[in-house]
Design a protein around this motif. Structure first.
Motif, short mmCIF file in Angstrom:
data_model
loop_
_atom_site.label_atom_id
_atom_site.label_comp_id
_atom_site.label_asym_id
_atom_site.label_seq_id
_atom_site.Cartn_x
_atom_site.Cartn_y
_atom_site.Cartn_z
N VAL A 176 0.84 -1.20 0.00
CA VAL A 176 0.00 0.00 0.00
C VAL A 176 0.87 1.26 0.00
CG1 VAL A 176 -1.67 1.34 1.34
CG2 VAL A 176 -1.95 -1.14 1.11
N ARG A 177 1.93 1.22 0.82
CA ARG A 177 2.79 2.40 0.90
C ARG A 177 3.39 2.75 -0.46
NH1 ARG A 177 7.59 4.40 0.54
NH2 ARG A 177 8.37 5.93 2.04
N VAL A 182 3.17 6.48 -2.39
CA VAL A 182 4.30 7.11 -3.11
C VAL A 182 3.81 7.86 -4.36
CG1 VAL A 182 6.41 6.66 -4.43
CG2 VAL A 182 6.09 5.61 -2.18
N PRO A 183 3.02 7.24 -5.24
CA PRO A 183 2.51 8.00 -6.41
C PRO A 183 1.66 9.19 -6.01
CG PRO A 183 2.27 5.65 -6.77
CD PRO A 183 2.63 5.82 -5.34
N LEU A 184 0.77 9.02 -5.02
CA LEU A 184 -0.05 10.15 -4.59
C LEU A 184 0.81 11.26 -4.00
CD1 LEU A 184 -3.13 8.39 -2.91
CD2 LEU A 184 -3.08 9.67 -5.07
N GLY A 185 1.87 10.86 -3.27
CA GLY A 185 2.75 11.86 -2.70
C GLY A 185 3.51 12.65 -3.74
N GLY A 186 3.66 12.06 -4.93
CA GLY A 186 4.32 12.77 -6.00
C GLY A 186 3.55 13.98 -6.48
N VAL A 187 2.24 14.00 -6.23
CA VAL A 187 1.41 15.12 -6.70
C VAL A 187 0.74 15.87 -5.55
CG1 VAL A 187 0.99 14.10 -8.96
CG2 VAL A 187 -0.55 13.54 -7.07
N ILE A 188 0.70 15.27 -4.36
CA ILE A 188 0.06 15.91 -3.21
C ILE A 188 1.09 16.05 -2.09
CG2 ILE A 188 -1.83 15.83 -1.54
CD1 ILE A 188 -3.33 13.99 -3.46
N ALA A 190 1.08 17.13 0.93
CA ALA A 190 0.69 16.73 2.29
C ALA A 190 0.83 15.22 2.48
CB ALA A 190 -0.75 17.17 2.56
N ILE A 191 0.46 14.45 1.45
CA ILE A 191 0.60 12.99 1.54
C ILE A 191 2.07 12.61 1.52
CG2 ILE A 191 0.19 10.81 0.33
CD1 ILE A 191 -2.49 11.88 -0.54
N ARG A 192 2.86 13.31 0.72
CA ARG A 192 4.30 13.04 0.67
C ARG A 192 4.94 13.27 2.03
NH1 ARG A 192 5.36 15.82 -3.42
NH2 ARG A 192 6.19 17.76 -2.53
N ARG A 193 4.58 14.37 2.71
CA ARG A 193 5.13 14.65 4.04
C ARG A 193 4.69 13.61 5.05
NH1 ARG A 193 3.91 20.02 2.51
NH2 ARG A 193 1.91 19.88 3.61
N LEU A 194 3.41 13.25 5.01
CA LEU A 194 2.89 12.25 5.95
C LEU A 194 3.57 10.90 5.74
CD1 LEU A 194 0.79 11.35 8.08
CD2 LEU A 194 -0.73 10.79 6.16
N THR A 195 3.72 10.49 4.49
CA THR A 195 4.35 9.21 4.18
C THR A 195 5.77 9.18 4.68
OG1 THR A 195 2.97 8.96 2.21
CG2 THR A 195 4.96 7.62 2.32
N TRP A 196 6.50 10.27 4.47
CA TRP A 196 7.89 10.29 4.90
C TRP A 196 8.01 10.30 6.43
CZ3 TRP A 196 12.35 8.99 3.08
CH2 TRP A 196 13.50 9.32 3.80
N GLN A 197 7.23 11.11 7.08
CA GLN A 197 7.34 11.25 8.53
C GLN A 197 6.89 9.99 9.27
OE1 GLN A 197 5.01 14.70 9.53
NE2 GLN A 197 6.52 16.16 8.71
N ARG A 198 5.82 9.34 8.79
CA ARG A 198 5.21 8.26 9.55
C ARG A 198 5.46 6.86 9.00
NH1 ARG A 198 1.04 9.75 12.86
NH2 ARG A 198 1.34 7.65 13.65
N PHE A 199 5.69 6.73 7.69
CA PHE A 199 5.73 5.40 7.08
C PHE A 199 7.00 5.16 6.25
CE2 PHE A 199 1.20 6.90 6.98
CZ PHE A 199 0.80 6.21 8.12
#
Length: 362
Positions: A176-177, A182-188, A190-199
């Motif tokens: 899932v990550r 990762v693809p969603l974080g490439g365009v959003i 906030a998701i990129r920051r959340l993914t990096w900080q937490r996952f």
């Protein structure tokens, strides 16, 4: 094996109770000096050992996994699956070595490990690099700022089975990550920051928040994230090409690998610190060695991790030198020394000790 050292051995320390509380405020300087001086000649990683171990472990792991997917016999498939899990588990744990060896010590090894193991198992090296060294920081170990520490021995009884059970979900969580976040974080952003900080860290401390990558790590993160995302979508796409069986078998094997690692993590420390900074000696005594004569520890704590306490004394010592380092220091300091205080018999004894401690927290 003979060795030479400028350190003059003293008489072995006589057996005596180890004052763990004293070592929270002061170090056992004799032990620290012995660890430094008796091991100077075995502190260089052997490229032959590292490469042959990695290549053999990963080859056996993937061959057994392929067999588990293809055979029709359930008992044989289960047997091959167990072999695959153990071999890939050993290969996976080289991520620990990557976080400690100098970047120029083994040219090409980090890249090869990521291509052979890190990306296929969706645990590329950036998920441990920098994060793990925080665990070894003198003032962070055992505190709320340590990403790899939880006072498990001081928690409620249900925390231990939950700690192990959550590893079952790791393979699906990694898919899932990489396939979605990762693809969603490439365009959003906030998701990129959340993914990096937490996952984006192999940590067990739920309060840990990872800082943005810097320097060379930032470049490695980019290609490892892209590689992981592509591979995650290949795994999902394999269902349409080959059906569900290959993916489900692979997920079962990876889940077993994750559980093995979680069990090893459970007994890597005594988990008895309540958040205060600790001396190096106190950190050592809160960590675990499982020295010979028992051999089963080499299966569930491979790549030198059966000497986890010794590793905390000498983080840069290559895994293949830890058995000899332990032998030398133990012979010099003797039974009953502070050094002897981190030696334990095995996983069952340690799990029992931690479980009993949690029973007092009802």
């Amino acid at each position: 094996m003979k060795y030479h050292s400028t350190f003059e051995p003293a008489s072995p320390v006589e057996a005596r109770p180890i004052d763990r509380e004293r070592f929270r405020t002061s170090d056992d300087k004799d032990m620290l000096r012995a660890a430094r001086d008796l091991t100077k000649d075995i502190n260089e990683p052997s490229a032959t050992v590292y490469w042959s171990d990695l290549l053999l472990s990963s080859s056996i792991g993937y061959a057994a996994l392929t067999g588990a997917i293809l055979v029709s016999s359930v008992p044989l498939a289960v047997t091959l699956g167990i072999v695959a899990a153990l071999a890939l588990y050993r290969a996976l744990l080289f991520i620990h070595e990557l976080s400690h060896i100098h970047r120029n010590a083994l040219p090409g090894f980090r890249l090869a490990w990521n291509a052979l193991v890190g990306i296929p198992l969706l645990t590329p090296s950036f998920m441990y690099e920098v994060v793990h060294t925080l665990h070894h920081a003198r003032t962070r170990y055992g505190t709320k700022d340590d990403p790899e520490y939880l006072p498990l021995a001081l928690m409620k009884p249900w925390s231990l089975p939950l700690f192990v059970f959550i590893a079952l979900l790791a393979p699906v969580a990694f898919i899932v990550r990489f396939a979605l976040l990762v693809p969603l974080g490439g365009v959003i952003p906030a998701i990129r920051r959340l993914t990096w900080q937490r996952f984006s860290a192999l940590s067990i401390n739920p309060e840990f928040r990872r800082r943005p990558p810097e320097g060379d790590l930032k470049k490695r993160v980019l290609w490892q994230e892209i590689g992981g995302a592509i591979w995650a979508w290949c795994l999902i796409g394999s269902v349409f090409a080959f059906g569900w069986k290959p993916l489900l078998v692979a997920l079962a094997v990876f889940s077993l690998t994750a559980i093995l690692n979680q069990l090893r993590t459970l007994v890597a420390h005594l988990w008895e610190n309540e958040g205060e900074p600790m001396t190096v000696t106190a950190q050592y005594l809160d960590s675990v060695n499982i020295p010979p004569p028992g051999r089963i520890a080499e299966i569930w704590a491979p790549v030198g991790l059966r000497y986890h306490a010794l590793h905390h004394l000498m983080p840069s010592m290559p895994y293949h030198s830890l058995p000899e380092a332990h032998r030398r220091i133990a012979a010099h300091l003797g039974a009953g020394s502070t050094f002897d205080g981190a030696n334990h018999k095995g996983m069952v004894t340690l799990v029992t000790r931690i479980a009993r401690s949690t029973m007092t927290r009802r």
